[in-house]
Design an enzyme around this catalytic site. Structure first.
Site, PDB file in Angstrom:
ATOM      1  N   ARG A  17      45.213   5.455 -12.551  1.00  0.00           N
ATOM      2  CA  ARG A  17      44.301   4.431 -12.023  1.00  0.00           C
ATOM      3  C   ARG A  17      45.082   3.306 -11.346  1.00  0.00           C
ATOM      4  O   ARG A  17      44.629   2.747 -10.338  1.00  0.00           O
ATOM      5  CB  ARG A  17      43.407   3.892 -13.134  1.00  0.00           C
ATOM      6  CG  ARG A  17      44.140   3.313 -14.337  1.00  0.00           C
ATOM      7  CD  ARG A  17      43.198   3.033 -15.506  1.00  0.00           C
ATOM      8  NE  ARG A  17      43.926   2.663 -16.713  1.00  0.00           N
ATOM      9  CZ  ARG A  17      43.766   1.515 -17.362  1.00  0.00           C
ATOM     10  NH1 ARG A  17      42.876   0.644 -16.938  1.00  0.00           N
ATOM     11  NH2 ARG A  17      44.460   1.253 -18.440  1.00  0.00           N
ATOM     12  N   SER A  44      39.029  -2.025 -15.880  1.00  0.00           N
ATOM     13  CA  SER A  44      39.254  -0.652 -16.334  1.00  0.00           C
ATOM     14  C   SER A  44      39.877   0.210 -15.253  1.00  0.00           C
ATOM     15  O   SER A  44      40.615   1.150 -15.547  1.00  0.00           O
ATOM     16  CB  SER A  44      37.929  -0.033 -16.788  1.00  0.00           C
ATOM     17  OG  SER A  44      37.383  -0.745 -17.866  1.00  0.00           O
ATOM     18  N   GLU A  65      24.992   1.659 -12.828  1.00  0.00           N
ATOM     19  CA  GLU A  65      25.648   2.763 -12.133  1.00  0.00           C
ATOM     20  C   GLU A  65      24.776   3.417 -11.062  1.00  0.00           C
ATOM     21  O   GLU A  65      25.285   3.871 -10.037  1.00  0.00           O
ATOM     22  CB  GLU A  65      26.109   3.815 -13.155  1.00  0.00           C
ATOM     23  CG  GLU A  65      27.289   3.402 -14.007  1.00  0.00           C
ATOM     24  CD  GLU A  65      26.895   2.528 -15.191  1.00  0.00           C
ATOM     25  OE1 GLU A  65      25.677   2.317 -15.402  1.00  0.00           O
ATOM     26  OE2 GLU A  65      27.801   2.051 -15.909  1.00  0.00           O
TER      27      GLU A  65
END
Length: 322
Positions: A17, A44, A65
């Protein structure tokens, strides 16, 4: 293609990430059409620095979402290049209808990055595990599905996706994983598997963070006198059928390893190809049809046999049983 260089050194501290975020930041500085869209997930997804340096190119939707995917689709329809970053467990479940209709069916150029996929959120249990996302997304027409093996491949994958005008679901884990490549000095092509190690006795096909398990298993098998081929199937859809059939023909049996349910993921995709064209024994290693145990990734992998020792035993049985 055989052009990967196996890295044997240990101790990587850079998560996929982070590699993705740094790559997006560099590319977005040069291309103002590149946007990042998040669902209260910039931390995150390691996108805090991206937001600081390019505040006009990050869109924060909050914990919503379905709206996340809809907004990204609208941005893509307006000519932008949105990269969505959201936990895989929520992105692939809560917003699957929007992915199906707004992204895939509408053919909008949205790149969906499912972060902390698989059992990355191990201690939080089934609600936060994402072990069905490959099965769901690869069944949606018009949506490609990918998983990078390490930080080097994550970078190369993002660089390729910026120029790739198709909807994509890309899944990564949360924590750093050991490198599978020595560097970025290798050819990467969407839809073309990478043969990490040649071999003629048996083939291991893996993707994502399990590629390192496959490589280490091949080293262990070499000590047993078994010459094991290792294929990194970084693109689950479109699948490199040629590499699969070549392995089936030349090595006679296949083991697949994945951080996913044994149903509908990489193993299923490989078995679908082999069974219809060149039937050979295929053993699918993944998570069984049950709520996975809570624990660290290494603990979950060990519990379910996603380990070097288990792969070694299975390979010996398969090669010896011909």
């Amino acid at each position: 293609m055989t052009n990967a260089v196996l890295k044997s050194a240990k101790g990587n501290k850079i998560a996929n990430r982070q590699a993705i975020s740094e790559t997006l930041l560099d590319l977005a500085k040069e291309n103002k059409d590149i946007l990042v869209v998040t669902s209260d997930s910039r931390g995150s997804a390691s996108l805090v620095e991206f937001g600081k340096q390019l505040p006009g190119q990050i869109v924060e939707i909050g914990i919503a979402e379905q709206n996340l995917v809809g907004v990204a689709s609208g941005l893509a329809a307006s000519g932008k290049k949105p990269f969505v970053a959201s936990p895989a467990c929520f992105l692939s479940m809560r917003s699957i209808e929007q992915i199906k209709v707004d992204v895939a069916y509408s053919n909008t150029n949205v790149k969906l990055i499912g972060i902390s996929g698989g059992v990355s959120y191990g201690a939080l249990g089934m609600s936060h595990h994402s072990l069905q996302d490959l099965a769901v997304t690869r069944a949606i027409p018009g949506l490609d599905v990918m998983m990078p093996a390490d930080r080097h491949e994550a970078k190369k994958m993002i660089e390729a996706l910026v120029e790739y005008d198709r909807p994509v679901y890309l899944r990564i884990g949360r924590n750093p994983v050991e490198d599978s490549y020595a560097s970025e000095n290798y050819e990467f092509h969407i839809g073309k598997a990478v043969t990490m190690k040649e071999g003629m006795d048996i083939t291991i096909i893996s993707s994502g963070e399990t590629v390192r398990i496959a490589l280490d298993s091949a080293v262990a098998l070499q000590q047993e006198g078994i010459d094991c081929r290792v294929i990194n199937m970084h693109t689950i859809k479109p699948l490199d059928k040629e590499a699969i059939l070549k392995a089936a023909e030349e090595t006679g049996s296949i083991i697949t390893i994945e951080e996913h349910s044994i149903y509908g993921g990489l193993g299923s995709a490989v078995a679908e190809v082999v069974s219809q064209s060149n039937p050979v024994p295929v053993r699918i290693l993944g998570l069984p049809d049950e709520p996975a145990i809570a624990g660290k990734t290494a603990e979950v992998f060990e519990y379910y046999g996603l380990s070097i020792e288990n792969v070694r035993k299975i390979a010996i049985q398969m090669v010896g049983g011909r």
